[in-house]
Scaffold this active site. Structure first.
Site, PDB file in Angstrom:
ATOM      1  N   CYS A 107     -11.328  54.683 -84.783  1.00 50.40           N
ATOM      2  CA  CYS A 107     -10.806  54.563 -83.416  1.00 50.40           C
ATOM      3  C   CYS A 107      -9.476  53.825 -83.390  1.00 50.40           C
ATOM      4  O   CYS A 107      -9.145  53.072 -84.291  1.00 50.40           O
ATOM      5  CB  CYS A 107     -11.788  53.780 -82.570  1.00 50.40           C
ATOM      6  SG  CYS A 107     -13.446  54.451 -82.618  1.00 50.40           S
ATOM      7  N   ARG A 125      -5.183  58.325 -88.083  1.00 54.33           N
ATOM      8  CA  ARG A 125      -6.484  57.729 -88.368  1.00 54.33           C
ATOM      9  C   ARG A 125      -7.623  58.710 -88.070  1.00 54.33           C
ATOM     10  O   ARG A 125      -8.765  58.456 -88.444  1.00 54.33           O
ATOM     11  CB  ARG A 125      -6.685  56.471 -87.515  1.00 54.33           C
ATOM     12  CG  ARG A 125      -5.691  55.365 -87.845  1.00 54.33           C
ATOM     13  CD  ARG A 125      -5.555  54.415 -86.685  1.00 54.33           C
ATOM     14  NE  ARG A 125      -6.758  53.680 -86.421  1.00 54.33           N
ATOM     15  CZ  ARG A 125      -6.987  52.431 -86.820  1.00 54.33           C
ATOM     16  NH1 ARG A 125      -6.068  51.795 -87.507  1.00 54.33           N
ATOM     17  NH2 ARG A 125      -8.104  51.824 -86.528  1.00 54.33           N
ATOM     18  N   TRP A 159     -13.278  57.858 -82.673  1.00 54.41           N
ATOM     19  CA  TRP A 159     -13.854  58.537 -83.854  1.00 54.41           C
ATOM     20  C   TRP A 159     -15.336  58.214 -83.757  1.00 54.41           C
ATOM     21  O   TRP A 159     -15.740  57.072 -83.944  1.00 54.41           O
ATOM     22  CB  TRP A 159     -13.187  57.948 -85.097  1.00 54.41           C
ATOM     23  CG  TRP A 159     -13.823  58.245 -86.418  1.00 54.41           C
ATOM     24  CD1 TRP A 159     -14.793  57.521 -87.048  1.00 54.41           C
ATOM     25  CD2 TRP A 159     -13.500  59.305 -87.314  1.00 54.41           C
ATOM     26  NE1 TRP A 159     -15.093  58.073 -88.256  1.00 54.41           N
ATOM     27  CE2 TRP A 159     -14.319  59.159 -88.453  1.00 54.41           C
ATOM     28  CE3 TRP A 159     -12.596  60.367 -87.269  1.00 54.41           C
ATOM     29  CZ2 TRP A 159     -14.258  60.039 -89.535  1.00 54.41           C
ATOM     30  CZ3 TRP A 159     -12.544  61.232 -88.355  1.00 54.41           C
ATOM     31  CH2 TRP A 159     -13.362  61.074 -89.471  1.00 54.41           C
ATOM     32  N   ASN A 170     -13.176  49.202 -80.687  1.00 57.77           N
ATOM     33  CA  ASN A 170     -13.309  49.696 -82.066  1.00 57.77           C
ATOM     34  C   ASN A 170     -14.396  48.873 -82.740  1.00 57.77           C
ATOM     35  O   ASN A 170     -14.471  47.660 -82.500  1.00 57.77           O
ATOM     36  CB  ASN A 170     -12.025  49.467 -82.870  1.00 57.77           C
ATOM     37  CG  ASN A 170     -10.918  50.395 -82.446  1.00 57.77           C
ATOM     38  OD1 ASN A 170     -11.090  51.203 -81.549  1.00 57.77           O
ATOM     39  ND2 ASN A 170      -9.768  50.248 -83.090  1.00 57.77           N
ATOM     40  N   GLU A 230     -15.783  60.527-112.774  1.00 60.20           N
ATOM     41  CA  GLU A 230     -14.917  60.342-111.605  1.00 60.20           C
ATOM     42  C   GLU A 230     -13.538  59.812-112.033  1.00 60.20           C
ATOM     43  O   GLU A 230     -12.505  60.236-111.496  1.00 60.20           O
ATOM     44  CB  GLU A 230     -15.603  59.377-110.616  1.00 60.20           C
ATOM     45  CG  GLU A 230     -14.813  59.007-109.378  1.00 60.20           C
ATOM     46  CD  GLU A 230     -14.388  60.192-108.505  1.00 60.20           C
ATOM     47  OE1 GLU A 230     -14.865  61.305-108.715  1.00 60.20           O
ATOM     48  OE2 GLU A 230     -13.539  59.976-107.625  1.00 60.20           O
ATOM     49  N   LYS A 268     -10.124  61.792-111.166  1.00 62.92           N
ATOM     50  CA  LYS A 268      -9.011  61.174-110.431  1.00 62.92           C
ATOM     51  C   LYS A 268      -7.714  61.349-111.194  1.00 62.92           C
ATOM     52  O   LYS A 268      -6.692  61.714-110.646  1.00 62.92           O
ATOM     53  CB  LYS A 268      -9.244  59.663-110.216  1.00 62.92           C
ATOM     54  CG  LYS A 268     -10.215  59.282-109.133  1.00 62.92           C
ATOM     55  CD  LYS A 268      -9.671  59.357-107.736  1.00 62.92           C
ATOM     56  CE  LYS A 268     -10.038  60.579-106.983  1.00 62.92           C
ATOM     57  NZ  LYS A 268     -11.293  61.099-106.795  1.00 62.92           N
ATOM     58  N   GLU A 274      -6.529  65.077-111.290  1.00 66.07           N
ATOM     59  CA  GLU A 274      -6.108  65.726-110.044  1.00 66.07           C
ATOM     60  C   GLU A 274      -4.792  65.181-109.498  1.00 66.07           C
ATOM     61  O   GLU A 274      -4.052  65.915-108.875  1.00 66.07           O
ATOM     62  CB  GLU A 274      -7.219  65.752-108.979  1.00 66.07           C
ATOM     63  CG  GLU A 274      -7.715  64.437-108.474  1.00 66.07           C
ATOM     64  CD  GLU A 274      -8.910  64.557-107.507  1.00 66.07           C
ATOM     65  OE1 GLU A 274      -9.205  65.653-107.015  1.00 66.07           O
ATOM     66  OE2 GLU A 274      -9.543  63.519-107.264  1.00 66.07           O
ATOM     67  N   HIS A 278     -21.341  64.232-130.464  1.00 66.28           N
ATOM     68  CA  HIS A 278     -21.601  65.679-130.501  1.00 66.28           C
ATOM     69  C   HIS A 278     -20.349  66.507-130.243  1.00 66.28           C
ATOM     70  O   HIS A 278     -20.449  67.690-129.924  1.00 66.28           O
ATOM     71  CB  HIS A 278     -22.688  66.044-129.493  1.00 66.28           C
ATOM     72  CG  HIS A 278     -23.996  65.386-129.775  1.00 66.28           C
ATOM     73  ND1 HIS A 278     -24.744  65.659-130.890  1.00 66.28           N
ATOM     74  CD2 HIS A 278     -24.666  64.417-129.101  1.00 66.28           C
ATOM     75  CE1 HIS A 278     -25.834  64.914-130.887  1.00 66.28           C
ATOM     76  NE2 HIS A 278     -25.809  64.141-129.817  1.00 66.28           N
ATOM     77  N   LYS A 318      -7.939  69.003 -99.068  1.00 65.65           N
ATOM     78  CA  LYS A 318      -8.869  67.925 -98.711  1.00 65.65           C
ATOM     79  C   LYS A 318     -10.231  68.495 -98.355  1.00 65.65           C
ATOM     80  O   LYS A 318     -11.271  67.937 -98.682  1.00 65.65           O
ATOM     81  CB  LYS A 318      -8.285  67.157 -97.513  1.00 65.65           C
ATOM     82  CG  LYS A 318      -9.096  65.958 -97.082  1.00 65.65           C
ATOM     83  CD  LYS A 318      -8.859  64.793 -98.002  1.00 65.65           C
ATOM     84  CE  LYS A 318      -9.871  63.689 -97.847  1.00 65.65           C
ATOM     85  NZ  LYS A 318     -10.035  62.920 -99.077  1.00 65.65           N
TER      86      LYS A 318
HETATM   87  C1  G6P Z   1     -12.128  68.787-102.282  1.00 65.10           C
HETATM   88  C2  G6P Z   1     -11.504  67.400-102.147  1.00 65.10           C
HETATM   89  C3  G6P Z   1     -12.309  66.377-102.938  1.00 65.10           C
HETATM   90  C4  G6P Z   1     -13.759  66.403-102.509  1.00 65.10           C
HETATM   91  C5  G6P Z   1     -14.348  67.818-102.602  1.00 65.10           C
HETATM   92  C6  G6P Z   1     -15.694  67.879-101.935  1.00 65.10           C
HETATM   93  O1  G6P Z   1     -11.990  69.261-103.580  1.00 65.10           O
HETATM   94  O2  G6P Z   1     -10.179  67.435-102.621  1.00 65.10           O
HETATM   95  O3  G6P Z   1     -11.767  65.088-102.739  1.00 65.10           O
HETATM   96  O4  G6P Z   1     -14.488  65.545-103.331  1.00 65.10           O
HETATM   97  O5  G6P Z   1     -13.509  68.737-101.921  1.00 65.10           O
HETATM   98  O6  G6P Z   1     -15.507  67.668-100.571  1.00 65.10           O
HETATM   99  P1  G6P Z   1     -16.593  67.123 -99.592  1.00 65.10           P
HETATM  100  O7  G6P Z   1     -15.894  67.090 -98.256  1.00 65.10           O
HETATM  101  O8  G6P Z   1     -17.720  68.106 -99.597  1.00 65.10           O
HETATM  102  O9  G6P Z   1     -17.016  65.775-100.046  1.00 65.10           O
END
Ligand code: G6P
Length: 610
Positions: free
Chosen positions: A2, A27, A74, A98, A483, A487, A490, A506, A605
């Protein structure tokens, strides 16, 4: 998340407020509204959807007046709708808010018994009624009534309040959610974030928790919740408008990495009962029947959310002793997956709109399984298809590479695991209490880690020319290794692989030579000795070792080239911490390479295609 804007001065308030709200659009929000005092009374205009809709509503009902408050909402309590949009009005008092009022159920019940009827599902409307009651009960000023009301309120808030009888005052208050007061020319402003007021002033006061401010044209006086006057220093902000949107950070991703302590605190807030070692089921979309009635749990997700799900699986099996499977949305949707009526499917998706995860949910639902959504976006597609929803309260994430949504998903999954364990009698109240206590300590531990960012940056500077990087971890650190690798690849376009440390022998061991940086997660946990063995194997083959280790582990100095230190923490909350230096590492590598960190090439995204 918010946004709040308030204005009191000599110009027409509504356009100034809507302009301020526009500066907070980044936001994210689902509805918006303004309340304007025209000198006689308060008028409110609200609209669902984007600010365009509010603009249009204001052309049909123009609001005159030089005093007003506005809000972009929000949704957290109550679905996105015009009725739930702020401002909320009661007895001539208008409020924008908020944050989350933790004891809203008790207060709502109490007010209903006094004959109050509510026109929204929000926790905010309760505050408007409490202030109106305090005025009826004899409070002489708006600030006094607000103070009386806030003494009843538990939780986090930033508020701006107007009252019919006080055409020349706005009261603003802060506890846990940020609020700034801006000094305009013969005007005062307030805003939940700097960009909201930056086009009118660079001179600001940052309210502190427990502060209430009374604003009148050109004047601001501040007092505490106990009514004692306080002074707060005025600061001059030299940010450009673009910097302001990013909170002064170079990229949204860096800002969002720093927002993680708050994202976790908000996600946990009002959902745990530390005293009785439990989690409130209704707050996380579960019931005792769902928890005890399932014979297995099945988690589906994509990308970063899938890594969160992998850790969720380990927690659920450890704490609730129920078999838990994890699968990618795309794989679940496209093969003959077998679901049963007594399956609980947990769909983890920050956007709530990912096509492949939706496909998996449809399949499980068709077989009669019960669905719990974990999402950051209220009323998005997956929550709408689910029997229960648990919202992470990370606020909108703009950077494509997910950071704060990931750690907030972890916090949410740990709540689910504890709830399942308690209902299924596999977890004692005492043990659950310890875990939940540890969870509440994560935000402070994360802040400690973030304070070490300069060292992480110096390590990153040495990795910018790498062509391949290997990430290794065991147990709870294995999904974090995945992860970390995701990161890095990507956003920096460096090839990176995450591997279970136990699997190194392995295959990946063949890659190791002096040119390969190997990031090894080796915190002091149950897997420590075995992972240390892997670390020595990498070292023996001249790999460049970057270790994630627990502070005080002196042995690391002999084996690692670089050490990123962790604070001591509960073994179950460690993954929320070990991921932070990895996020920073990839961020600094990509930023140094001059890449578009927030919008990496070819990525989106929200992925709504197969
Ligand atoms: C896209 C985004 C990632 C996200 C994935 C799954 O590839 O770039 O950051 O982890 O989607 O998205 P979700 O909204 O289902 O978490």
């Amino acid at each position: 998340m918010c946004g709040i804007v308030g204005y009191i001065g000599s110009e027409t308030a509504a356009p100034i407020i809507v302009d301020g709200l526009r500066k907070l659009e980044y936001r994210g929000y689902d509805s918006a509204g303004v309340a304007i005092h025209d000198g006689g009374k308060i008028e409110v205009v609200r609209a669902m959807g984007k600010l365009r809709a509010l603009d249009e509503a204001l052309t049909h009902k123009p609001l005159e007046g030089t005093v007003g408050i506005g809000h972009t909402r929000w949704a957290t309590h109550g679905r996105p709708s015009e009725e739930n949009a702020h401002p909320h009005v009661a007895g001539g008092v208008a409020v924008v808010h908020n944050g989350i009022i933790e004891n809203h159920t008790t207060l709502r019940h109490e007010l209903q018994q006094k004959g109050v009827t509510f026109s929204s599902d929000t926790d905010t409307e309760i505050v408007a009624h409490l202030i109106a009651h305090a005025l009826e009960d004899g409070a002489k000023t708006l600030i006094e009534a607000t103070r009386t009301a806030l003494q009843r309120v538990e939780g986090a808030y930033a508020l701006a309040v107007l009252w019919d009888e006080h055409p020349d005052k706005i009261v603003a208050a802060r506890h846990g959610s940020p609020l700034v007061v801006g000094f305009g020319e013969e005007a005062m402003l307030c805003g939940s974030d700097i960009p909201a007021v930056l086009s009118h002033t660079r001179d600001m006061i940052f309210l502190e928790d427990g502060d209430l401010a009374e604003l009148s044209p050109g004047k601001c006086s501040i007092q505490t919740l106990k009514g004692n006057p306080v002074e707060r220093p005025k600061k001059r902000i030299d940010w450009s408008p673009v910097m302001a949107e990013k909170g002064g950070y170079k990229h949204f991703m860096l800002k969002e990495i720093h927002e993680q302590p708050d994202a976790i605190a908000q996600t946990v807030l009002a959902r745990v009962d530390l005293e009785h070692g439990d989690v409130f089921g209704e707050e996380i979309g579960l019931t005792p029947e769902l928890a005890t009635g399932c014979r297995r749990v099945y988690i589906v997700a994509c990308g970063t959310s899938h890594h969160a799900g992998q850790i969720g699986r380990y927690w659920i099996e450890e704490l609730a002793k129920v078999p838990c499977f994890i699968e990618l949305g795309s794989e679940t949707a496209n093969r003959d997956t077998v679901f049963f009526e007594d399956d609980l499917l947990i769909a983890v998706s920050q956007s709530g709109e990912t096509f492949d995860t939706i496909g998996a949910v449809k399949k499980a639902k068709a077989a009669g399984a019960k669905i719990l959504a974990i999402s950051n976006v209220m009323d998005s597609a997956i929550p709408r298809m689910s029997h229960g929803s648990l919202y992470t309260r990370a606020g909108p994430e703009i950077g494509v590479a997910s950071t704060k949504c990931f750690t907030a998903q972890l916090a949410a999954l740990l709540l689910v695991a504890v709830y399942l364990g308690r209902r299924r009698d596999t977890l004692t109240a005492e043990h659950a209490g310890e875990i939940l206590q540890a969870l509440t300590e994560v935000p402070a531990q994360m802040n400690e880690l973030l304070d070490d960012r300069d060292y992480v940056r110096s390590v990153a500077m040495q990795m910018t020319h790498a062509t391949d990087v290997l990430f290794l971890g065991r147990g709870y650190s294995f999904p974090i290794a995945l992860e970390g690798a995701l990161k890095l690849k990507e956003i920096s376009y460096i090839h990176a692989e995450g591997y279970a440390a136990g699997e190194m022998k392995h295959g990946p061991i063949a890659l190791i030579d002096e040119g390969l940086p190997v990031v090894i997660l080796c915190p002091k946990d149950d897997s420590y000795d075995k992972t240390l063995g892997n670390l020595n194997e990498v070292r023996a083959r001249d790999g460049q070792v970057i270790a994630i280790a627990t502070k005080g582990d002196e042995a690391m100095h002999d084996v690692a080239h670089h050490i990123l230190w962790m604070p001591e923490a509960h073994p179950l909350t460690l993954p929320m911490l070990t991921v932070v230096p990895l996020q920073l590492l990839s961020y600094y590598v990509a930023s140094k390479k001059g890449l578009d960190v927030d919008q990496p090439r070819n990525l989106a995204k929200t992925v709504t295609v197969e």
